[in-house]
Design a protein around this motif. Structure first.
Motif, PDB file in Angstrom:
ATOM      1  N   THR A 166       8.712 -15.026   2.684  1.00 54.33           N
ATOM      2  CA  THR A 166       8.290 -14.960   4.091  1.00 54.33           C
ATOM      3  C   THR A 166       6.903 -14.386   4.319  1.00 54.33           C
ATOM      4  O   THR A 166       6.346 -14.556   5.402  1.00 54.33           O
ATOM      5  N   LYS A 167       6.323 -13.722   3.343  1.00 56.39           N
ATOM      6  CA  LYS A 167       5.011 -13.092   3.543  1.00 56.39           C
ATOM      7  C   LYS A 167       3.937 -13.704   2.655  1.00 56.39           C
ATOM      8  O   LYS A 167       4.194 -14.048   1.497  1.00 56.39           O
ATOM      9  N   SER A 168       2.733 -13.753   3.195  1.00 51.85           N
ATOM     10  CA  SER A 168       1.576 -14.139   2.390  1.00 51.85           C
ATOM     11  C   SER A 168       1.184 -12.938   1.526  1.00 51.85           C
ATOM     12  O   SER A 168       1.578 -11.805   1.824  1.00 51.85           O
ATOM     13  N   PRO A 169       0.399 -13.165   0.484  1.00 49.44           N
ATOM     14  CA  PRO A 169      -0.079 -12.024  -0.303  1.00 49.44           C
ATOM     15  C   PRO A 169      -0.842 -11.009   0.556  1.00 49.44           C
ATOM     16  O   PRO A 169      -0.702  -9.806   0.352  1.00 49.44           O
ATOM     17  N   GLU A 170      -1.598 -11.490   1.522  1.00 44.84           N
ATOM     18  CA  GLU A 170      -2.348 -10.577   2.398  1.00 44.84           C
ATOM     19  C   GLU A 170      -1.387  -9.701   3.211  1.00 44.84           C
ATOM     20  O   GLU A 170      -1.604  -8.498   3.360  1.00 44.84           O
ATOM     21  N   GLU A 171      -0.321 -10.303   3.723  1.00 45.93           N
ATOM     22  CA  GLU A 171       0.673  -9.541   4.482  1.00 45.93           C
ATOM     23  C   GLU A 171       1.397  -8.548   3.575  1.00 45.93           C
ATOM     24  O   GLU A 171       1.681  -7.418   3.976  1.00 45.93           O
ATOM     25  N   GLY A 172       1.674  -8.949   2.352  1.00 44.97           N
ATOM     26  CA  GLY A 172       2.334  -8.063   1.401  1.00 44.97           C
ATOM     27  C   GLY A 172       1.471  -6.883   1.008  1.00 44.97           C
ATOM     28  O   GLY A 172       1.985  -5.820   0.645  1.00 44.97           O
ATOM     29  N   ALA A 173       0.170  -7.053   1.092  1.00 45.31           N
ATOM     30  CA  ALA A 173      -0.756  -5.975   0.720  1.00 45.31           C
ATOM     31  C   ALA A 173      -0.909  -4.925   1.817  1.00 45.31           C
ATOM     32  O   ALA A 173      -1.439  -3.841   1.563  1.00 45.31           O
TER      33      ALA A 173
END
Length: 105
Positions: free
Chosen positions: A69-76
């Motif tokens: 559900t999350k992009s790498p940017e959101e996960g960061a």
């Protein structure tokens, strides 16, 4: 506890002791507990260092796959938030953080 799990997994008795069939969750519990122990040690030594453990969420990576559900940017966001706490901050410390919030554990 970690050694008990390893021994039980190697002898294939981990299920009998109530452990799950994968090491992933058990390893995450170990990281959270280790973080709490190190935080206590740092406080006792009056070190000006914060230590926390965080969860980025379900991030689209090779491991999680394209349906995460999350992009790498959101996960960061949470790891970067913790890394950029202002100088002199005293909290969070020794906590499990997800979505930039301390989670009860």
């Amino acid at each position: 506890m970690m050694n008990e799990f390893i021994d039980a997994a190697q002898s294939e008795t981990h299920g009998d002791l109530g452990y799950p069939s994968t090491a992933y969750g058990v390893s995450k519990i170990g990281v959270v507990v280790m973080t709490k122990i190190y935080a206590r040690m740092l406080r006792e030594k009056k070190e000006d260092i914060l230590i926390n453990v965080c969860c980025p969420g379900w991030v689209r990576t090779d491991m999680a796959g394209p349906k995460a559900t999350k992009s790498p940017e959101e996960g960061a966001e949470t790891p970067v938030y913790l890394a950029l706490l202002p100088e002199g901050a005293t909290e969070p410390h020794g906590q499990f953080v997800s979505e930039k919030k301390v989670q009860e554990w």
